[in-house]
Design an enzyme around this catalytic site. Structure first.
Site, PDB file in Angstrom:
ATOM      1  N   ASP A  79      66.495  73.034  44.022  1.00 48.93           N
ATOM      2  CA  ASP A  79      65.974  73.279  42.675  1.00 48.93           C
ATOM      3  C   ASP A  79      64.547  73.794  42.835  1.00 48.93           C
ATOM      4  O   ASP A  79      63.649  73.051  43.207  1.00 48.93           O
ATOM      5  CB  ASP A  79      65.997  71.946  41.899  1.00 48.93           C
ATOM      6  CG  ASP A  79      66.064  72.134  40.413  1.00 48.93           C
ATOM      7  OD1 ASP A  79      65.410  73.060  39.903  1.00 48.93           O
ATOM      8  OD2 ASP A  79      66.745  71.322  39.746  1.00 48.93           O
ATOM      9  N   ASP A  99      64.371  76.790  37.901  1.00 54.32           N
ATOM     10  CA  ASP A  99      63.961  76.071  36.694  1.00 54.32           C
ATOM     11  C   ASP A  99      63.316  77.039  35.686  1.00 54.32           C
ATOM     12  O   ASP A  99      62.528  77.911  36.072  1.00 54.32           O
ATOM     13  CB  ASP A  99      62.956  74.991  37.110  1.00 54.32           C
ATOM     14  CG  ASP A  99      62.680  73.975  36.029  1.00 54.32           C
ATOM     15  OD1 ASP A  99      63.635  73.330  35.580  1.00 54.32           O
ATOM     16  OD2 ASP A  99      61.500  73.816  35.647  1.00 54.32           O
ATOM     17  N   GLU A 122      68.167  78.692  35.125  1.00 57.84           N
ATOM     18  CA  GLU A 122      68.157  77.996  33.833  1.00 57.84           C
ATOM     19  C   GLU A 122      67.495  78.946  32.829  1.00 57.84           C
ATOM     20  O   GLU A 122      66.275  79.063  32.789  1.00 57.84           O
ATOM     21  CB  GLU A 122      67.359  76.689  33.942  1.00 57.84           C
ATOM     22  CG  GLU A 122      67.403  75.884  32.667  1.00 57.84           C
ATOM     23  CD  GLU A 122      66.300  74.842  32.554  1.00 57.84           C
ATOM     24  OE1 GLU A 122      66.491  73.877  31.816  1.00 57.84           O
ATOM     25  OE2 GLU A 122      65.242  74.995  33.187  1.00 57.84           O
ATOM     26  N   HIS A 179      71.173  66.876  33.622  1.00 55.08           N
ATOM     27  CA  HIS A 179      70.196  65.789  33.570  1.00 55.08           C
ATOM     28  C   HIS A 179      69.283  65.856  32.345  1.00 55.08           C
ATOM     29  O   HIS A 179      68.389  65.022  32.211  1.00 55.08           O
ATOM     30  CB  HIS A 179      69.353  65.817  34.850  1.00 55.08           C
ATOM     31  CG  HIS A 179      68.533  67.074  34.954  1.00 55.08           C
ATOM     32  ND1 HIS A 179      69.121  68.318  35.103  1.00 55.08           N
ATOM     33  CD2 HIS A 179      67.204  67.298  34.892  1.00 55.08           C
ATOM     34  CE1 HIS A 179      68.170  69.246  35.135  1.00 55.08           C
ATOM     35  NE2 HIS A 179      67.003  68.655  35.012  1.00 55.08           N
ATOM     36  N   ASP A 180      69.469  66.864  31.497  1.00 54.47           N
ATOM     37  CA  ASP A 180      68.594  67.025  30.332  1.00 54.47           C
ATOM     38  C   ASP A 180      69.286  66.745  29.017  1.00 54.47           C
ATOM     39  O   ASP A 180      68.663  66.867  27.961  1.00 54.47           O
ATOM     40  CB  ASP A 180      68.054  68.472  30.277  1.00 54.47           C
ATOM     41  CG  ASP A 180      67.038  68.757  31.361  1.00 54.47           C
ATOM     42  OD1 ASP A 180      66.334  67.817  31.790  1.00 54.47           O
ATOM     43  OD2 ASP A 180      66.948  69.926  31.794  1.00 54.47           O
TER      44      ASP A 180
HETATM   45  C1  NOJ Z   1      63.932  72.041  32.966  1.00 53.00           C
HETATM   46  C2  NOJ Z   1      64.393  70.860  33.745  1.00 53.00           C
HETATM   47  O1  NOJ Z   1      65.800  70.851  33.770  1.00 53.00           O
HETATM   48  C3  NOJ Z   1      63.803  69.637  33.067  1.00 53.00           C
HETATM   49  O2  NOJ Z   1      64.337  68.450  33.587  1.00 53.00           O
HETATM   50  C4  NOJ Z   1      62.314  69.697  33.235  1.00 53.00           C
HETATM   51  O3  NOJ Z   1      61.712  68.628  32.544  1.00 53.00           O
HETATM   52  C5  NOJ Z   1      61.755  71.014  32.705  1.00 53.00           C
HETATM   53  N1  NOJ Z   1      62.529  72.147  33.113  1.00 53.00           N
HETATM   54  C6  NOJ Z   1      60.359  71.242  33.209  1.00 53.00           C
HETATM   55  O4  NOJ Z   1      60.393  71.598  34.562  1.00 53.00           O
END
Ligand code: NOJ
Length: 525
Positions: free
Chosen positions: A99, A201, A261, A322-323
């Site tokens: 990541d 990311d 992402e 995870h979000d």
């Molecule tokens: C996206 C990530 O998936 C998330 O977990 C993170 O808090 C933010 N980007 C900031 O890096």
């Protein structure tokens, strides 16, 4: 198939390293822990692992605040542990995706420490600094996604720095040639160690308006992040040239990939991140996660993403990460099987989130055990801890995850819902995931075929997948009532359904119970 390509034809699996397996009894997962559980992943049939960040970090955002891009955080192990993990994974045919967090570093990164010393140091322009307005005003109206203005005042050097997330996550400046070279070298550092790819990311934010103009406001939506149209602080057209340069670094090595992402609402914009097969290999498709659980709305999102991905590109399917609240909680436990069938039979690379294969749901976290900074910067209800709890391995104290107190509490159902219990039960959700993954792998129509929606009764999502010499049809009853879709003619070679033990030998009109789904592999016409 001789042209099998791991990230396109295989199944990928996200590990949140803090929560997968603790090997040293500190309550936090680590790389040795992951290595010790590789056999579960081989048994399940996954082809690649995406590891959420495991680099040195103050953990203000649990690793998405990196203080050294070329090392491993001691909580997770050492570089030697990492090399062993890569070697053992590769020996088992499993690829490793790291990541990479290029939009921002930690404020504890050596680059930022130097950058903030004064206005003239060599790293000053590796971050985004701006002087205050004449009356001390903020440089513009941008807001942080995690709450408050996107600018933090630095008294020592007398300027503001930009951050899209926490103030401990200063934004890197991708218009600085020095930063670009350094970040390309980070990629090479890991590629040289055998890493197979990177999840990137918030890639849609790495380029912004060079003049840092104000975003227009949306009336009635307050003065925070949601009250603006984000036309200047994300998705700037220059991001595509930056990505083409990144792709050229990846292409110095064979069969490497990136998955980005790209958190934009319009699939047509997301599709642009594939470029002409010269940017990302995959852009996350978050549209199913956001869609209502109904046949028409899921089909609409599938078709919009299909239309957005260029012909040279390949889609992907994501239901959890995870979000966001786990899909066992969003859709409900009764739908985890039909959701698995959707995930593993649509056209596109499926991404599993650890624990979904045993039906892990969100865990309610007592206020005194909350960890995610969003609980404080936004609201406890927005904490992402519920979807990040430890993997449930065995009916043992600590769930087989740890011998210590885990960093987040285990689910109450860990003694009954765990890998060991489900591996011994051929009718379990875990065995269903495995059966589906194996069927997908041996059926070209399922891992490479085209997608076509089929007519079906209201509330049933039905589609055909087809490749040369291989044909499959899928019907998913997404309602709470029985339905009878007609899956056309044909002799069934293999079938697999959410109801354990049901097998079908001819297509045609089939009765489906509520939340029941079936995939039929047919003699090609
Ligand atoms: C996206 C990530 O998936 C998330 O977990 C993170 O808090 C933010 N980007 C900031 O890096």
């Amino acid at each position: 198939m001789s042209d099998w390509l791991w990230w396109r034809d295989g199944v990928l699996y996200q590990i949140y390293p803090r929560s997968f397996m603790d090997s040293n009894g500190d309550g936090i997962g680590d790389l040795e822990g992951i290595r010790s559980r590789l056999d579960h992943l081989v048994w399940l049939g996954v082809d690649g692992l995406w590891l959420s960040p495991c680099f040195p970090s103050p953990m203000a955002d649990f690793g998405y605040d990196v203080s050294d891009y070329c090392d491993i955080d001691p909580r997770f192990g050492t570089l030697a542990d990492f090399d062993r993990l890569v070697a053992d994974a590769h020996a088992r045919g499993i690829r490793i995706i790291l990541d990479w967090v290029p939009n921002h570093s930690s404020d504890q990164h050596a680059w930022f420490r130097e950058s903030r010393l004064d206005r003239t140091n060599a790293h000053r322009d590796w971050y985004v600094w701006r002087p205050p307005g004449p009356d001390g005003a903020l440089p513009n109206n941008w807001q942080s996604i995690f709450g408050g203005p996107a600018w933090e005042w630095d008294p020592a050097s007398g300027e503001y720095y930009l951050h899209s997330f926490l103030k401990q996550q200063p934004e890197l400046n991708w218009r600085s040639p020095g930063l670009v070279r350094a970040m390309h070298d980070v990629l090479r550092f890991w590629l040289d160690r055998g890493v197979d790819g990177f999840r990137i990311d918030v890639v849609h934010r790495i380029q912004k308006d060079p003049e840092l103009r104000d975003n227009p406001l949306i009336e009635g939506r307050g003065d925070g992040y949601r009250g603006q149209r984000h036309i200047h602080d994300e998705n700037h057209p220059d991001v595509h040239a930056t990505l083409r340069e990144i792709r050229r670094v990846l292409d110095e090595y064979p069969e490497r990939m990136t998955v980005g992402e790209v958190s934009l609402m319009d699939p047509a914009e997301v599709g642009k991140y594939y470029g002409q097969d010269d940017e990302l290999q995959l852009a996350f498709n978050f549209s199913l996660m956001r869609a209502e659980w109904s046949a028409d709305s899921l089909a609409r999102e599938v078709e919009r993403f299909e239309a957005a991905v260029p012909e040279s590109g390949w889609p992907d399917i994501v239901l959890s990460n995870h979000d966001i609240s786990r899909h066992a909680s969003r859709y409900g436990a009764a739908r985890t099987r039909v959701a698995a069938l959707l995930l593993l039979t649509l056209r596109g690379t499926p991404f599993l989130y650890y624990g979904e294969e045993i039906g892990m749901a969100d865990v309610s976290i007592p206020p005194d055990r909350l960890q995610d900074p969003l609980a404080w910067t936004l609201h406890p209800k927005l904490s992402r801890d519920p979807e990040r709890t430890p993997m449930q391995w065995e009916p043992a104290p600590g769930g087989g995850f740890t011998t210590a107190t885990p960093w987040l509490p285990l689910a109450d159902d860990a003694p009954s819902r765990n890998v060991a219990a489900q591996r011994g039960d051929p009718g379990s959700l875990l065995c269903f995931y495995r059966d589906l993954i194996q069927l997908r792998k041996r059926t070209p129509a399922l891992h490479r075929g085209s997608y076509r929606r089929l007519p079906a009764p209201d509330g049933v999502l039905a589609y055909e997948r087809s490749a040369p010499g291989s044909l499959a049809r899928v019907a998913l009853n997404l309602t709470d009532e029985a339905r009878e879709p007609d899956l056309g003619a044909g002799r069934v070679r293999e079938s697999l359904g959410t109801s354990f033990g049901r097998s079908v030998d001819r297509a045609g009109r089939l009765r489906l119970d509520p939340n029941e789904g079936l995939v039929l592999c047919l003699d090609p016409i």
